[in-house]
Design an enzyme around this catalytic site. Structure first.
Site, PDB file in Angstrom:
ATOM      1  N   GLU A  90      -5.747  -2.630  -2.368  1.00 26.58           N
ATOM      2  CA  GLU A  90      -6.228  -1.986  -1.153  1.00 26.58           C
ATOM      3  C   GLU A  90      -7.646  -2.400  -0.798  1.00 26.58           C
ATOM      4  OE1 GLU A  90      -4.601  -0.504  -3.547  1.00 26.58           O
ATOM      5  OE2 GLU A  90      -2.750   0.051  -2.538  1.00 26.58           O
ATOM      6  N   HIS A  93       0.757  11.714  -2.758  1.00 28.54           N
ATOM      7  CA  HIS A  93       1.578  11.301  -1.619  1.00 28.54           C
ATOM      8  C   HIS A  93       1.509  12.291  -0.461  1.00 28.54           C
ATOM      9  CE1 HIS A  93       3.576   8.816  -4.780  1.00 28.54           C
ATOM     10  NE2 HIS A  93       3.611   7.944  -3.795  1.00 28.54           N
TER      11      HIS A  93
END
Ligand SMILES: Cc1ncc(C[n+]2csc(CCOP(=O)(O)OP(=O)(O)O)c2C)c(N)n1
Ligand SMILES: [Mg+2]
Lengths: 399, 334
Positions: B56, B126
């Protein structure tokens, strides 16, 4: 960019392996008996000559000493782990397990083989595909399944879920890809500082290997000569992206710059045991860190929400299952070396199933966590702020 | 079209008009986890829609570099929860590039999309709503759509906005929110809130998923189901609630909110992230300052709790219609 990108795609995608380099053997059953197998004494076997490859170091020797008991134990453990994962699979499909759930089916030789070769004083830290470690290193099938179900009997009190499982000798259970790798360097530093003769196995995937912090951890470990084995579980895919598409160098054992590396057959449990013995010796003898790549394969999808067939062919999965299965590999050794009959092994399978079936019921019977568990384990007990705010004043929690 | 299809449609429109536009991220060439880029690689070629390694920080940094060379860089971070490894790149590089180079360079044509907010069973990694973490990163914008039409128009505007934009898509709405979305290329304004229902008694402000809980709460207030009736005083049932979707979190539409609260005298803010250091805290500070003499009740926040997003208690963590109703009743009867 378009033209640049075109140039990029013009580069060959798959690296040709130079002709003089031999490829790694990944069959699960290529080890040969050295002498007659004994029922009571240790005996030696010879691993396939292509079980390992070395980078800046010699590959481990191919001789391994085993015992009948040890082999049977590993068989039972692998059978149990597979059953347990299959149970998790079906509990998930029944919507009893929520959240994200990653199974190790196909990769059992690694956890079980590592457990065989290490002691409880050694450290293992890994990602989210780690259910077996939690059970093998101090947990139970009930506590593992209970965690997946989010029950009080869970190994993290039902507060973590599938990706968050820990025991005293298994430092977890980490869901952020790559995040556990620098932690592993820290664990190894602590062991070195305390002069403990233990190894730290810091594990990550082929996909995770491209996170910057992996390389930061390598550098610290080499700089400070830490007793750390960096283990890349190369199961060929990181979610839907194959190793070739994610990594400019897919020889993960060579990615440590000055850190030597070993690539090992992760489907033959005996090669796993040997590789772990060898690397543990390496680090506890003060040689500094070493990389260890296990070449393995996951049979199922990445997680329960991935059918696992959109980015690879069904044939590929089927071929791996039928030709390189680690449990069938060990089964062959046991049978061919006259150590266990097919019936005995079938009985072990049945025992594993019964044990898991019972654990499922026990875990299901365990209650959900108490509401006040929402407030615990955020801060150290006794040193938390006097109040943690909820959505409303009345919902807040006073300690 | 549902929301993920609207996102896909916007990306397709953006790439059609702009040859320099590229889409990249983990698994996006296969459509991505939430199918938002499905078929784009086939439509525009693998050189414009490509998978990145799992890194990322690298994705964000790469996108900044690409954008600084004048390309339209559209990155996907697979889940908003994984934006943290890229946090340094976003906050220190993307946000400050223009300022610290005295305007010579910028990452203005970078857009980072990420699925955000709770799904009911996502847990710690999540289901987070990290928009609040970016409030102090002057130089970037943060946009959160509530529906497919909004998603398409706001995403196209974000891609074309000359500043780096983080575009957070409420993931539970990907499939559940469905609207007739124009297939033409259109944009909706960034930095502007939208009044969904006009009212005069209380301003109810939210963004993303909780907008729908607010809507339900308003119905409950007007005609409470029998089980709730005794908690909703008769006198409040005809109250006129003004429902506002903030849409852009940074920079947020101060004028619109102040104007609304000046009229209604009351403000309830609903968001999924925890309260401390959250967006609601920032807005209420500003509103108390600007509307101090107009307020009939303290600004009320309905938010997640100050705990990790708990897997086992997720439904309990995220604000729901009942909580919003309760807050409305409390604020209206203050
Ligand atoms: C920082 C971060 N980015 C993305 C993800 C989403 N994600 C979870 S697992 C995974 C793939 C990892 O692949 P690999 O390292 O090969 O491990 P494997 O799943 O094959 O065991 C991705 C992209 C994540 N959890 N954390
Ligand atoms: Mg992998």
């Amino acid at each position: 960019m378009a033209s640049l990108a075109r140039a990029r795609t013009a580069l060959p995608r798959t690296r040709k392996i130079a002709p003089f380099v031999r490829t790694l053997q990944t069959a699960a059953d290529s080890t040969q008996l050295h002498q007659d197998a004994s029922h009571s004494e240790p005996f030696s076997v010879k691993l396939h000559e292509d079980s390992f490859r070395g980078y800046k170091t010699d590959a481990p020797s191919l001789d391994l000493e085993v015992t009948k008991d040890g082999l049977l134990k590993m068989y039972k453990q692998m059978a149990l782990m597979r059953r347990m994962e299959q149970a998790a699979d079906s509990l998930y499909r029944q919507k009893l397990i929520r959240g994200f759930c990653h199974l190790t089916i196909g990769q059992e030789a690694i956890s079980v083989g590592m457990e065989q070769a290490l002691t409880r004083q050694d450290n293992i830290i890994s990602s989210y595909r780690t259910h077996p470690f939690a059970v093998l290193r101090g947990g139970t099938v009930v506590s593992l399944l209970g965690e997946l179900l989010g029950r009080q009997c869970g190994i993290s009190k039902g507060k973590g879920g599938s990706m968050h499982v820990f025991t005293e000798s298994f430092q977890g259970g980490h869901g952020i890809v790559g995040a556990q790798v620098p932690l592993g360097a820290g664990l190894a530093f602590a062991a070195k500082y305390q002069e403990k003769p233990v190894a730290t196995y810091t594990m990550y995937g082929d996909g995770a290997s491209n996170q910057g912090q992996v390389f930061e951890a390598f550098n610290m470990a080499k700089l400070w000569n830490l007793p750390c084995v960096f283990v890349c579980e190369n199961n060929k895919y990181g979610m839907g992206t194959s190793a070739e598409r994610s990594s400019s160098n897919t020889e993960y054992y060579t990615r440590g710059d000055k850190i030597p590396g070993i690539q090992a057959n992760g489907m033959d449990i005996l090669a796993v045991v040997k590789a772990v013995q060898h690397t543990k010796d390496w680090v506890v003898s003060g040689n500094g860190p070493i990389l260890l790549e296990f070449v393995t394969y996951r049979y199922g999808g990445h997680s329960m929400s991935d059918p696992g067939t959109t980015y690879r062919t069904r044939e590929e999965v089927q071929r791996m299952r039928s030709t390189q299965d680690p449990i069938r590999g060990l089964q062959r050794y046991l049978e061919e070396w006259g150590l266990a009959s097919e019936e005995e092994l079938k009985r072990f399978d049945k025992d594993a199933k019964a044990q898991v079936d019972q654990a499922v019921e026990e875990a299901k019977a365990s209650p959900l966590p108490e509401d006040n568990e929402l407030w615990t384990d955020i801060y150290n007990k006794g040193s938390e702020p006097s109040y943690i705010r909820g959505r409303e004043r009345e919902e807040g929690h006073h300690f | 079209m549902n929301l993920y299809q609207a996102v896909r449609d916007a990306l397709s429109n953006a790439m059609m008009r702009d040859d320099t536009a590229v889409v990249f991220g983990e698994d996006v060439a296969f459509g991505g986890v939430f199918r938002c880029t499905m078929g784009l690689a086939e439509e525009f070629g693998r050189e414009r829609v490509f998978n990145t390694p799992l890194s990322e920080q690298g994705i964000a940094g790469f996108g900044i570099g690409l954008a600084s060379m004048g390309h339209t860089a559209i990155a996907e971070i697979q889940f908003a929860d994984y934006i943290f490894p890229a946090f340094d790149q976003i906050v220190n590089e993307a946000a400050k590039f223009r300022y610290r180079s005295g305007g010579q360079f910028n990452a203005g044509s970078l857009t980072i999309r990420c699925p955000s907010m709770a799904v009911g069973h996502g847990g710690h990694y999540h289901s987070q709503s990290p928009e609040g973490f970016f409030l102090a990163a002057a130089g970037i914008k943060v946009v959160i759509p509530r529906s497919p039409i909004q998603a398409k128009g706001l995403l196209l505007a974000s891609i074309r906005d000359p500043n780096p934009v983080i575009f957070m898509e409420p993931k539970i709405l990907y499939r559940s929110a469905v609207e007739q979305v124009p297939v033409d290329d259109y944009q909706l304004p960034i930095g502007r809130a939208e009044t969904l229902v006009s009212g005069s008694d209380v301003t109810l402000l939210s963004w993303g998923t909780p907008i729908y809980h607010c809507e339900t709460a308003m119905h409950m207030l007007n005609s409470p189901p029998e089980t709730l009736a005794r908690h909703v005083p008769e006198s409040l049932r005809s109250a006129k609630v003004e429902l506002v979707d903030l849409r852009t979190i940074l920079p947020w539409d101060v004028d619109a909110i102040v104007e609304s609260v000046t009229r209604t005298g009351r403000l309830v803010i609903v968001h999924e992230a925890g309260r401390t250091g959250g967006v609601g805290a920032e807005i209420s500070a500003e509103v108390q300052k600007r509307c101090f003499l107009k307020l009939d009740a303290p600004v009320k926040l309905v938010t997640g709790w100050d705990t990790p997003v708990p897997l086992a208690f997720e439904k309990f963590y995220t604000p729901d219609a009942l909580r919003v109703l309760d807050a409305l009743v409390e604020t209206l009867s203050y």
